[in-house]
Design an enzyme around this catalytic site. Structure first.
Site, short mmCIF file in Angstrom:
data_model
loop_
_atom_site.label_atom_id
_atom_site.label_comp_id
_atom_site.label_asym_id
_atom_site.label_seq_id
_atom_site.Cartn_x
_atom_site.Cartn_y
_atom_site.Cartn_z
N ILE A 48 0.89 -1.25 0.09
CA ILE A 48 0.03 -0.04 0.05
C ILE A 48 0.99 1.34 0.00
O ILE A 48 1.84 1.34 0.78
CB ILE A 48 -0.95 0.16 1.31
CG1 ILE A 48 -1.53 -1.17 1.53
CG2 ILE A 48 -1.67 1.39 1.01
CD1 ILE A 48 -2.29 -1.45 2.66
N HIS A 50 0.39 4.34 1.47
CA HIS A 50 -0.41 4.98 2.12
C HIS A 50 -0.81 6.51 2.08
O HIS A 50 0.31 7.04 1.57
CB HIS A 50 -0.04 4.79 3.84
CG HIS A 50 -0.01 3.28 4.21
ND1 HIS A 50 -0.93 2.44 4.50
CD2 HIS A 50 1.22 2.68 4.40
CE1 HIS A 50 -0.54 1.38 4.72
NE2 HIS A 50 0.71 1.39 4.73
N ILE A 337 13.25 1.51 9.15
CA ILE A 337 12.30 1.60 8.10
C ILE A 337 11.16 0.38 7.94
O ILE A 337 11.17 -0.51 7.24
CB ILE A 337 12.81 1.62 6.76
CG1 ILE A 337 14.32 2.37 6.86
CG2 ILE A 337 12.09 2.08 5.62
CD1 ILE A 337 13.95 3.89 7.10
C1 LIG Z 1 4.28 -7.19 6.78
C2 LIG Z 1 4.82 -5.79 6.35
C3 LIG Z 1 3.81 -5.09 5.55
C4 LIG Z 1 4.07 -3.78 5.04
N1 LIG Z 1 3.13 -3.26 4.80
C5 LIG Z 1 3.71 -1.93 4.02
C6 LIG Z 1 2.89 -1.20 3.31
O1 LIG Z 1 1.55 -1.55 2.91
N2 LIG Z 1 3.07 0.07 2.93
C7 LIG Z 1 4.16 0.70 3.17
O2 LIG Z 1 4.62 1.83 2.95
N3 LIG Z 1 5.24 -0.21 3.93
C8 LIG Z 1 4.91 -1.30 4.40
N4 LIG Z 1 5.88 -2.03 4.90
C9 LIG Z 1 7.18 -1.59 5.23
C10 LIG Z 1 7.90 -1.71 4.01
O3 LIG Z 1 7.73 -3.18 3.37
C11 LIG Z 1 9.39 -1.45 4.36
O4 LIG Z 1 9.62 -0.45 4.80
C12 LIG Z 1 10.32 -1.51 3.23
O5 LIG Z 1 10.21 -2.50 2.26
C13 LIG Z 1 11.63 -1.56 3.59
O6 LIG Z 1 12.68 -1.58 2.59
P1 LIG Z 1 14.23 -1.68 3.06
O7 LIG Z 1 14.82 -1.53 1.83
O8 LIG Z 1 14.60 -0.57 4.09
O9 LIG Z 1 14.38 -2.84 3.63
P2 LIG Z 1 14.50 -4.37 3.03
O10 LIG Z 1 13.68 -4.55 1.49
O11 LIG Z 1 14.59 -5.31 3.95
O12 LIG Z 1 15.87 -4.31 2.34
C14 LIG Z 1 17.07 -4.43 3.09
C15 LIG Z 1 18.19 -5.51 2.12
O13 LIG Z 1 19.45 -5.21 2.62
C16 LIG Z 1 20.21 -6.35 2.54
N5 LIG Z 1 21.19 -6.67 3.57
C17 LIG Z 1 20.97 -6.70 4.80
N6 LIG Z 1 22.44 -6.85 5.44
C18 LIG Z 1 23.13 -7.09 4.37
C19 LIG Z 1 24.65 -7.28 4.44
N7 LIG Z 1 25.17 -7.59 5.35
N8 LIG Z 1 25.41 -7.21 3.51
C20 LIG Z 1 24.59 -7.04 2.03
N9 LIG Z 1 22.99 -6.73 2.06
C21 LIG Z 1 22.65 -6.85 3.05
C22 LIG Z 1 19.15 -7.56 2.70
O14 LIG Z 1 19.51 -8.65 2.04
C23 LIG Z 1 17.94 -6.68 2.04
O15 LIG Z 1 17.85 -7.05 0.63
C24 LIG Z 1 5.45 -3.41 5.52
C25 LIG Z 1 6.51 -4.25 6.21
C26 LIG Z 1 6.08 -5.38 6.33
C27 LIG Z 1 6.93 -6.30 6.76
#
Ligand SMILES: Cc1cc2nc3c(=O)[nH]c(=O)nc-3n(C[C@H](O)[C@H](O)[C@H](O)COP(=O)(O)OP(=O)(O)OC[C@H]3O[C@@H](n4cnc5c(N)ncnc54)[C@H](O)[C@@H]3O)c2cc1C
Ligand SMILES: Cc1cc2nc3c(=O)[nH]c(=O)nc-3n(C[C@H](O)[C@H](O)[C@H](O)COP(=O)(O)OP(=O)(O)OC[C@H]3O[C@@H](n4cnc5c(N)ncnc54)[C@H](O)[C@@H]3O)c2cc1C
Lengths: 481, 419
Positions: A48, A50, A337
């Site tokens: 979503i 939002h 995040i």
């Molecule tokens: C159940 C659920 C529902 C959600 N629903 C929503 C929604 O509807 N709307 C919304 O806005 N948000 C929502 N969120 C939040 C949103 O999904 C996340 O905030 C967002 O995807 C985070 O992205 P990110 O890139 O920070 O983290 P991630 O997608 O987790 O990416 C982190 C990356 O870092 C890599 N990494 C980690 N450690 C290392 C390392 N040591 N070396 C190399 N790579 C590494 C990982 O492999 C991963 O690919 C939801 C989250 C969840 C869990």
């Protein structure tokens, strides 16, 4: 080579930051431990965008959610990502819930959420015919949208690469050391050097930060969210994203239309210790149904095709933690995040680059930055003339691989040869939806393996399902017909 | 747009027999098959046990398919393989869109259409298994295809959930290929496959069968590492402290087939929520005029012989439909079943001058020794059949001859008297 920036993590946060940095004349490398972008939270969430109604006014979450929501309209045009303007309805069922709803309305006005309206029973029923009789008042949140988050990360990363960013997958950061003019970053693929590090490692952000900081200013408290997925043949049952009024355990169980026509029901919100394992438990799945039945009647549960779970990167602060380290110069946290991280990601990237980085580093714009990515339309979505033309150039558009989703061999080839092409079965499923239908791969997985093996000149036993070393086919047998 | 009289979709045992039944010198019959070869699921069933009724001989699946294909030799039937139907719509007649590598997407018209698209397997999502979602969970039919057609093994240490026939046959096949099959769990108190398969595929290889057990945990992140099964009570709730753990790299699911009518979303015809297929009358015509269904696309069969018999009839009726298109049936009566019977086909009877015998195919809900099946209209008993043994895994077929004695006002009811 000494990079100007190394970004750890290619989830949506890392990918968006990489893309925003690629507008400037700096060298950027993104390190990702998995064999593809976005395999963690960015793959398993509610999808979503939002409106920004519920994050508390004054927080980064509130600000970036409303801003990010707006930026998605631009991303849609530039990156050609799918965006479903479903709108959202926040629903209340009794006097106490109506009070909460009105309080959220006030908060949302402070956050500058556009176009909201309070709706009575009749108006709600007109918008959403299958809504439960017990719902008495709703808040219309018309800017609520749906996207396919994983594709947003993919397209943002591809756009960054096409504008000069380097990307290394299957590369896990194990250790980091501060040097005189930057950092040495040790991975399973060797040591990389960079002047600055941006930690966008999602739920792993605490672990990554602890590689350089003695006192990480937050603690990651992962929370699992589980879902039921209904087949896309339920299309039409639901128009809007339905939110219950939140309780002390978060947003509650939502009912969410998806860009491909499926419906998601969930998530749960369960603390867990592991950053990885995301098991579904039977009780959680039945509690999802119980909650969803409070919002809608006659939900077609017999159309459930899948369950899944994602891990939220929540921390022991209410807000996102986005700032340079107080301890180590040149190391930036983009942590905590969790929701609404997906919505906020483009705004977070703007903030990281324009406010934080520019406060200490001069960035020169790249004159030839191209914000656009080509459309990647599936064959079945083309019109008759376009289909004819595509088939004339490649007969493989005539061969169906996935019957449920009508995906042709030509489509698979397109997804193998794109900037970040698929090389696993799951990678193909995420890009082309092969195996996302009723048969869940039963009909098409063997065909997908053959196409992947042929395109990469590999043996079929070398084609992984998902992670490294997960081939579907173990070994050839004596008998072959 | 090219126009055909009868188009048959799916060239497995069902489609082959339907084509044979429908074929006539003056009719343009087209058979469309997605795979490179005809025969459908038979091609991957390299064990014997096919054809005892239909060909009075015990054949392997591919041999049975060859026989069925040979029967079409010389008949005026056009066959297109490597051709997938992707959409059907109905206006006055049928508009069918198919695609292949030589013609691309092509739309044709047909007066009648027979669905013989077979079935797909129930998957993990449909039965909502708990635990992690690693690689290594595969349906039995997929594993069978990889092994028997592509020539690859999917695992070394295997546990099977569900005692359906495909799983049982694969237990033996995988053992013979050198894999370890550690057990089969079945949530019901009785096996759902044929008795002969329990004996020949499990007992003969000392593979334990855990009745009233299901999988209650799955472990492993990228790759499956292990599973837990637990005993369940009469309401399928897990009994505490009955867990058994197995270290496996593969969990094979044999938890049922579902008629595959996904290509036909554009058509609206009545469905039977017990078979998950179409509702048909004794001519195998669905509620949509000119649309027929047979084989596993209609309801799941244990024996290919029944598929062939049924589909041959469906083909003949489609041909008759073309020949007597203007004679409309006056009325229908419904076929009702009692609480012991899970489902019965046909679900309705079209009342015509036609007095051909009607064969009912039915499945009971539970096992019975000594039972009496009655066909009734109101209080009137039209036919009685005694059975020594009835089981949900074994489809029962009874033929009713006195069609002229039916009154066209009262629903027909099937009753099972159990002792
Ligand atoms: C159940 C659920 C529902 C959600 N629903 C929503 C929604 O509807 N709307 C919304 O806005 N948000 C929502 N969120 C939040 C949103 O999904 C996340 O905030 C967002 O995807 C985070 O992205 P990110 O890139 O920070 O983290 P991630 O997608 O987790 O990416 C982190 C990356 O870092 C890599 N990494 C980690 N450690 C290392 C390392 N040591 N070396 C190399 N790579 C590494 C990982 O492999 C991963 O690919 C939801 C989250 C969840 C869990
Ligand atoms: C694993 C297994 C073991 C069995 N063992 C035995 C046994 O020992 N003895 C016995 O008597 N019976 C056995 N049976 C039962 C019997 O073989 C089957 O019920 C029978 O072969 C099914 O025939 P069918 O034509 O209905 O379906 P299928 O054989 O599945 O044929 C359907 C065909 O339709 C095609 N198709 C589907 N969709 C489309 C589309 N959109 N466009 C074009 N083509 C399409 C498919 O490619 C397929 O070829 C077994 C069945 C299975 C699955």
């Amino acid at each position: 080579m000494m990079y100007d920036f190394i970004i750890v993590g290619a989830g949506i946060t890392g990918a968006m930051i990489a893309r925003t940095l690629s507008k400037y004349d700096v060298s950027v490398l993104v390190l990702e431990k998995e064999n593809d972008v976005g395999n963690h939270a960015t793959l398993a969430n509610s999808a979503i965008i939002h409106s920004g109604h519920d994050p508390k006014h004054g927080t980064l979450k509130a600000r970036f959610c409303v801003e990010g929501n707006r930026l998605y309209d631009t991303l849609e045009k530039e990156l050609k990502i799918p965006l479903l303007r479903s709108g959202g309805l926040l629903l209340s069922r009794n006097a106490a819930e109506v009070d909460t709803l009105k309080a959220i309305y006030e908060n949302a006005k402070l956050n500058n959420v556009p176009g909201m309206k309070l709706l009575e029973k009749q108006a709600l029923k007109a918008k959403e015919p299958n809504i439960s009789k017990t719902v008495i008042m709703g808040l219309d949140l018309p800017t609520t949208k749906i996207t396919y988050p994983w594709e947003v990360a993919l397209k943002a990363m591809e756009n960054a690469i096409n504008n000069g960013v380097f990307f290394a997958k299957n590369t896990e950061v194990f250790a980091m050391a501060k040097t005189e003019n930057g950092f040495d970053i040790t991975t399973n693929n060797g040591v990389f050097k960079s002047k600055q590090i941006i930690n966008a490692a999602g739920a792993f952000a605490g672990k990554v930060a602890a590689m350089v900081e003695n006192h990480v200013p937050y603690e990651v408290k992962p929370r699992r969210g589980e879902y039921l997925v209904l087949d896309r043949r339920v299309k039409g049952f639901l128009n809007h994203t339905l939110y219950p009024v939140p309780n002390n355990k978060g947003k509650g169980t939502l009912i969410v239309p998806q860009v491909h026509g499926n419906i998601l029901i969930g998530p749960t919100n369960t603390p867990q210790s592991s950053l990885y394992a995301t098991p579904n438990d039977v009780d959680a799945l039945s509690s999802i149904k119980e909650n969803a039945d409070k919002l809608m009647t006659d939900i077609p549960y017999h159309q459930v095709i899948r369950t899944f779970a994602g891990v939220r990167a929540s921390i022991d602060h209410e807000d996102f933690y986005i700032d340079y380290s107080r301890e180590v110069d040149g190391f930036m946290h983009v942590a905590g995040i969790d929701s609404p991280g997906l919505t906020a990601a483009p705004a977070i990237a703007e903030y990281v680059v324009n406010s934080l980085i520019k406060s200490k580093t001069t960035l020169d714009p790249k004159p030839n930055f191209n914000p656009n990515e080509p459309e990647c339309t599936m064959y079945h979505a083309l019109n008759t003339a376009e289909k004819k033309a595509a088939f004339a150039t490649n007969k493989r558009y005539g061969k169906i691989i996935c019957k449920c989703e009508r995906i042709t061999e030509g489509d698979l080839m397109q997804h193998i040869t794109r900037t970040l092409g698929a090389d696993t079965i799951k990678g193909m499923k995420k890009r082309a939806r092969v195996g996302s239908g009723l048969c869940q791969g039963g009909y098409c997985e063997h065909e997908t393996i053959k196409v992947l093996a042929k395109a990469s000149n590999k043996d079929q036993t070398e084609i992984d399902y998902y992670d490294k070393d997960t081939p579907v086919l173990l070994k050839e047998t004596k008998v072959k017909l | 747009m090219k126009k055909h009289d009868i188009v048959i979709i799916g060239g497995g045992a069902g489609g082959l027999a339907a084509a044979q039944g429908a074929s006539a010198p003056h009719l343009d019959v087209l058979l469309l098959e997605k795979d490179a070869r005809l025969g459908g699921i038979l091609n991957q069933c390299i064990h014997t046990g096919f054809g005892l009724q239909h060909y009075k001989e015990e054949l392997t699946g591919p041999e049975y398919a060859q026989r069925a294909i040979r029967e079409l030799e010389g008949l005026p039937i056009t066959i297109k393989t490597n051709t997938t139907v992707i959409a059907i719509e109905k206006t006055t007649d049928f508009t069918i869109t198919y695609t292949n590598e030589s013609e691309g997407e092509t739309t044709i018209r047909a007066t009648a259409c027979i669905l013989t698209t077979g079935s797909f397997e129930r998957t993990r999502g449909a039965i909502k298994l708990p635990g992690t979602r690693p690689k290594g969970i595969i349906t039995a039919g997929s594993a069978q295809r990889y092994l028997n057609i592509d020539g690859y093994l999917v695992g070394k240490n295997i546990f099977i959930l569900g005692s359906g026939d495909i799983g049982l046959i694969m237990a033996r096949r995988l053992t013979l290929e050198g894999a370890q099959v550690l057990g089969v769990a079945e949530i019901l108190p009785h096996a759902s496959g044929l008795t002969r398969n329990i004996v020949q595929c499990l007992h003969d290889y000392d593979i334990p069968l855990y009745l009233s057990h299901t999988v209650t945990d799955i472990r492993g992140a990228g790759q499956l590492r292990g599973i837990t099964i637990s005993e369940v009570d009469a309401n399928f709730q897990k009994k505490p402290h009955t867990e058994k753990h197995f270290e496996v790299d593969t969990l094979m699911l044999s938890v049922g087939l579902i008629p595959d009518i996904t290509a036909f979303n554009g058509l609206s015809f009545a469905k039977d929520n017990r078979t998950n297929g179409a509702l048909v009358n004794q001519t195998f015509e669905t509620s949509l005029e000119g649309l027929f269904a047979a084989g596993n696309a209609l309801h799941i069969h244990d024996l290919v012989d029944d598929v062939s018999a049924e589909s041959l009839l469906a083909g003949k009726h489609a041909k008759a439909y073309l020949e007597n298109k203007n004679q409309k049936a006056a009325s229908h009566i419904d076929v009702l079943v009692d609480e012991h019977i899970n489902y019965c086909l046909p679900q309705r009877i079209q009342c015509t001058q036609d007095t051909d015998p009607i064969t009912f195919s039915l499945r009971v809900k539970a096992k019975h020794e000594k039972a009496t099946l009655k066909i009734m209209q109101g209080d009137k008993v039209l036919m009685t059949r005694k059975r020594q043994h009835l089981a949900p895994a074994e489809m029962e077929r009874i033929t009713f001859k006195n069609v002229d004695r039916l009154d066209d006002q009262t629903p027909l009811s099937l009753k099972l008297e159990v002792s």
